[in-house]
Design a protein around this motif. Sequence first.
Motif, PDB file in Angstrom:
ATOM      1  N   ILE A   1       3.802  48.633 -23.939  1.00 38.31           N
ATOM      2  CA  ILE A   1       3.935  47.723 -25.073  1.00 38.31           C
ATOM      3  C   ILE A   1       5.393  47.781 -25.522  1.00 38.31           C
ATOM      4  O   ILE A   1       5.957  48.859 -25.687  1.00 38.31           O
ATOM      5  N   VAL A   2       6.007  46.634 -25.701  1.00 38.70           N
ATOM      6  CA  VAL A   2       7.401  46.553 -26.159  1.00 38.70           C
ATOM      7  C   VAL A   2       7.446  46.982 -27.624  1.00 38.70           C
ATOM      8  O   VAL A   2       6.577  46.577 -28.409  1.00 38.70           O
ATOM      9  N   PRO A   3       8.429  47.797 -28.020  1.00 38.57           N
ATOM     10  CA  PRO A   3       8.533  48.191 -29.435  1.00 38.57           C
ATOM     11  C   PRO A   3       8.601  46.962 -30.349  1.00 38.57           C
ATOM     12  O   PRO A   3       9.243  45.962 -30.019  1.00 38.57           O
ATOM     13  N   GLU A   4       7.932  47.060 -31.469  1.00 41.60           N
ATOM     14  CA  GLU A   4       7.785  45.912 -32.379  1.00 41.60           C
ATOM     15  C   GLU A   4       9.123  45.302 -32.792  1.00 41.60           C
ATOM     16  O   GLU A   4       9.230  44.083 -32.922  1.00 41.60           O
TER      17      GLU A   4
ATOM     18  N   TRP B   1      10.223  42.407 -30.405  1.00 46.99           N
ATOM     19  CA  TRP B   1       9.404  41.221 -30.174  1.00 46.99           C
ATOM     20  C   TRP B   1      10.206  39.969 -30.499  1.00 46.99           C
ATOM     21  O   TRP B   1      10.923  39.914 -31.489  1.00 46.99           O
ATOM     22  N   ARG B   2      10.082  38.935 -29.680  1.00 46.13           N
ATOM     23  CA  ARG B   2      10.802  37.676 -29.910  1.00 46.13           C
ATOM     24  C   ARG B   2      10.242  36.911 -31.095  1.00 46.13           C
ATOM     25  O   ARG B   2      10.950  36.169 -31.762  1.00 46.13           O
TER      26      ARG B   2
ATOM     27  N   ARG C   1       5.750  39.597 -21.205  1.00 43.76           N
ATOM     28  CA  ARG C   1       4.884  38.507 -21.640  1.00 43.76           C
ATOM     29  C   ARG C   1       4.402  38.767 -23.060  1.00 43.76           C
ATOM     30  O   ARG C   1       4.114  39.894 -23.442  1.00 43.76           O
ATOM     31  N   ARG C   2       4.315  37.690 -23.842  1.00 42.49           N
ATOM     32  CA  ARG C   2       3.746  37.762 -25.182  1.00 42.49           C
ATOM     33  C   ARG C   2       2.232  37.835 -25.061  1.00 42.49           C
ATOM     34  O   ARG C   2       1.660  37.385 -24.071  1.00 42.49           O
TER      35      ARG C   2
ATOM     36  N   GLU D   1       4.401  41.987 -27.541  1.00 38.76           N
ATOM     37  CA  GLU D   1       4.901  41.715 -26.195  1.00 38.76           C
ATOM     38  C   GLU D   1       4.643  42.919 -25.309  1.00 38.76           C
ATOM     39  O   GLU D   1       4.613  44.059 -25.775  1.00 38.76           O
ATOM     40  N   TYR D   2       4.481  42.629 -24.027  1.00 32.96           N
ATOM     41  CA  TYR D   2       4.133  43.659 -23.052  1.00 32.96           C
ATOM     42  C   TYR D   2       5.036  43.569 -21.837  1.00 32.96           C
ATOM     43  O   TYR D   2       5.429  42.479 -21.426  1.00 32.96           O
TER      44      TYR D   2
END
Length: 67
Positions: free
Chosen positions: A31-34, A37-38, A58-59, A44-45
């Motif tokens: 999991i991308v750190p918050e 996130w775009r 990917r979102r 996002e992962y």
Amino acid sequence: MFDPGAICRSKDTIVKCADEDDGRVCRVVSIVPEHRWRTAGVPEYKVELVALPVTAFRRENELVAAS
């Protein structure tokens, strides 16, 4: 939310392949750190294709749980 290791299907092709599913079926790596996130509120992962050694980001709304 998806947990790392979950198998998903990307709504859009990640890589063009002869078999369309080969370019969509992926495994969640992390999991991308918050704060990265775009879009706020849309997790996002980092995902890896199951068929090929390709990674992408990917979102959550771009992924569907594989059945």
